[in-house]
Design an enzyme around this catalytic site. Structure first.
Site, mmCIF file in Angstrom:
data_model
loop_
_atom_site.group_PDB
_atom_site.id
_atom_site.type_symbol
_atom_site.label_atom_id
_atom_site.label_comp_id
_atom_site.label_asym_id
_atom_site.label_seq_id
_atom_site.Cartn_x
_atom_site.Cartn_y
_atom_site.Cartn_z
ATOM 1 N N TYR A 237 -1.549 -0.897 10.347
ATOM 2 C CA TYR A 237 -1.698 -1.154 8.904
ATOM 3 C C TYR A 237 -0.469 -0.696 8.109
ATOM 4 C CZ TYR A 237 -3.809 -1.179 4.240
ATOM 5 O OH TYR A 237 -4.072 -1.410 2.910
ATOM 6 N N SER B 214 0.842 -1.203 0.000
ATOM 7 C CA SER B 214 0.000 0.000 0.000
ATOM 8 C C SER B 214 0.875 1.249 0.000
ATOM 9 C CB SER B 214 -0.877 0.014 1.256
ATOM 10 O OG SER B 214 -1.612 1.215 1.344
HETATM 11 N N1 NAP Z 1 -8.765 -0.432 -1.621
HETATM 12 C C1 NAP Z 1 -7.757 0.380 -1.322
HETATM 13 O O1 NAP Z 1 -7.909 1.634 -1.316
HETATM 14 C C2 NAP Z 1 -6.401 -0.190 -1.025
HETATM 15 C C3 NAP Z 1 -5.296 0.678 -1.029
HETATM 16 C C4 NAP Z 1 -4.038 0.162 -0.782
HETATM 17 C C5 NAP Z 1 -3.863 -1.191 -0.569
HETATM 18 N N2 NAP Z 1 -4.945 -2.026 -0.553
HETATM 19 C C6 NAP Z 1 -4.689 -3.452 -0.314
HETATM 20 O O2 NAP Z 1 -5.240 -4.197 -1.371
HETATM 21 C C7 NAP Z 1 -5.471 -5.540 -0.925
HETATM 22 C C8 NAP Z 1 -6.816 -5.999 -1.429
HETATM 23 O O3 NAP Z 1 -7.840 -5.249 -0.757
HETATM 24 P P1 NAP Z 1 -9.087 -4.659 -1.554
HETATM 25 O O4 NAP Z 1 -8.906 -3.209 -1.673
HETATM 26 O O5 NAP Z 1 -9.375 -5.468 -2.774
HETATM 27 O O6 NAP Z 1 -10.209 -4.867 -0.422
HETATM 28 P P2 NAP Z 1 -11.458 -5.862 -0.401
HETATM 29 O O7 NAP Z 1 -12.317 -5.649 -1.590
HETATM 30 O O8 NAP Z 1 -12.049 -5.691 0.965
HETATM 31 O O9 NAP Z 1 -10.781 -7.300 -0.523
HETATM 32 C C9 NAP Z 1 -10.009 -7.819 0.523
HETATM 33 C C10 NAP Z 1 -9.700 -9.267 0.244
HETATM 34 O O10 NAP Z 1 -8.974 -9.790 1.376
HETATM 35 C C11 NAP Z 1 -9.635 -10.957 1.838
HETATM 36 N N3 NAP Z 1 -9.569 -11.046 3.295
HETATM 37 C C12 NAP Z 1 -9.890 -10.078 4.190
HETATM 38 N N4 NAP Z 1 -9.732 -10.535 5.449
HETATM 39 C C13 NAP Z 1 -9.294 -11.815 5.336
HETATM 40 C C14 NAP Z 1 -8.962 -12.826 6.279
HETATM 41 N N5 NAP Z 1 -9.044 -12.601 7.611
HETATM 42 N N6 NAP Z 1 -8.564 -14.031 5.816
HETATM 43 C C15 NAP Z 1 -8.489 -14.256 4.488
HETATM 44 N N7 NAP Z 1 -8.797 -13.345 3.550
HETATM 45 C C16 NAP Z 1 -9.200 -12.144 3.972
HETATM 46 C C17 NAP Z 1 -11.084 -10.785 1.416
HETATM 47 O O11 NAP Z 1 -11.688 -12.044 1.356
HETATM 48 P P3 NAP Z 1 -13.284 -12.177 1.655
HETATM 49 O O12 NAP Z 1 -13.965 -11.360 0.636
HETATM 50 O O13 NAP Z 1 -13.513 -13.643 1.572
HETATM 51 O O14 NAP Z 1 -13.463 -11.608 3.038
HETATM 52 C C18 NAP Z 1 -10.936 -10.137 0.056
HETATM 53 O O15 NAP Z 1 -10.675 -11.102 -0.941
HETATM 54 C C19 NAP Z 1 -5.326 -5.513 0.593
HETATM 55 O O16 NAP Z 1 -4.113 -6.108 0.967
HETATM 56 C C20 NAP Z 1 -5.329 -4.024 0.929
HETATM 57 O O17 NAP Z 1 -4.589 -3.753 2.095
HETATM 58 C C21 NAP Z 1 -6.197 -1.555 -0.778
#
Ligand code: NAP
Length: 187
Positions: free
Chosen positions: A75, A61
């Site tokens: 985080y 991130s």
């Molecule tokens: N969105 C942003 O603005 C942003 C910015 C920077 C970095 N990121 C990073 O991008 C990555 C993906 O996140 P996203 O934005 O796509 O968010 P998201 O739509 O909430 O997806 C998160 C993913 O992580 C899985 N997950 C969450 N908790 C978990 C657990 N306890 N055990 C196993 N799997 C788990 C979820 O699975 P389920 O659906 O089955 O719960 C889902 O597939 C993350 O590492 C996040 O930190 C996001």
């Protein structure tokens, strides 16, 4: 079974502050975003190296390039760890045919901010131009790991913020991220 590609993507955050977040939630954040990528990488990398081909994309991130993430205290450090670990693995796998990249997105449209309950705050605090589509971020990550770049931060604005985060003296940098956390009601 042979694994040629690993994407460490699972992640979530807690925005209620370190003290108001339970130890079980802290442990889960560390397990999902730090321990799991380390263990999965250790599991698949030897085979990738032996076969002379492999791709590991670690979704970190922009927060990992900032001096701190106020109110979401663990985080940023967890994502910093993932960036540094990716860079170390990048060095270690040079010349093997295995590529390791840390992808460092800024605000991206996914379910992330619905899950941590901060959708309204982040939508009100940050204009649309600061947000990127998940497809574009994923494409940039894929292109970077194909090109064997150790780290990639999608978007010009995010790169400016990452550079500022690294250049400013601590007091100023913490003022900047503290203001960010206050705008989001995290402090
Ligand atoms: N969105 C942003 O603005 C942003 C910015 C920077 C970095 N990121 C990073 O991008 C990555 C993906 O996140 P996203 O934005 O796509 O968010 P998201 O739509 O909430 O997806 C998160 C993913 O992580 C899985 N997950 C969450 N908790 C978990 C657990 N306890 N055990 C196993 N799997 C788990 C979820 O699975 P389920 O659906 O089955 O719960 C889902 O597939 C993350 O590492 C996040 O930190 C996001």
């Amino acid at each position: 079974m042979s694994v040629d590609g690993l994407i460490n993507n699972a992640g979530f955050s807690r925005t209620t502050g370190f003290l108001a977040t339970g130890p079980a939630d802290h442990a889960a954040m560390i397990r999902v975003m730090l321990t799991a990528p380390v263990e999965l990488s250790r599991l698949v990398l030897p085979g990738m190296v032996a076969r002379g081909w492999g791709r590991v994309l670690n979704v970190a991130s922009l927060a990992g390039q900032m001096p701190a993430t106020g109110g979401d205290t663990l985080y940023g450090p967890i994502k910093s760890f993932l960036i540094k670990a990716s860079q170390g693995l990048w060095l270690e796998t040079q010349g093997t045919g295995v590529h390791v990249t840390a992808l460092c997105p800024g605000y991206t449209y996914t379910e992330f901010h619905d899950v941590n309950g901060s959708r309204d705050q982040v939508s009100a605090a940050y204009p649309k131009w600061m947000w990127m589509d998940a497809d574009r971020v994923a494409r940039i990550g894929w292109d970077a790991v194909e090109a064997n770049r150790p780290r990639v931060t999608p978007g010009a604005a995010n790169n400016v913020l990452a550079a500022l985060g690294g250049l400013l003296p601590d007091a100023l940098a913490l003022k900047m991220v503290g203001g960010h956390a206050r705008r989001l009601d995290r402090l």
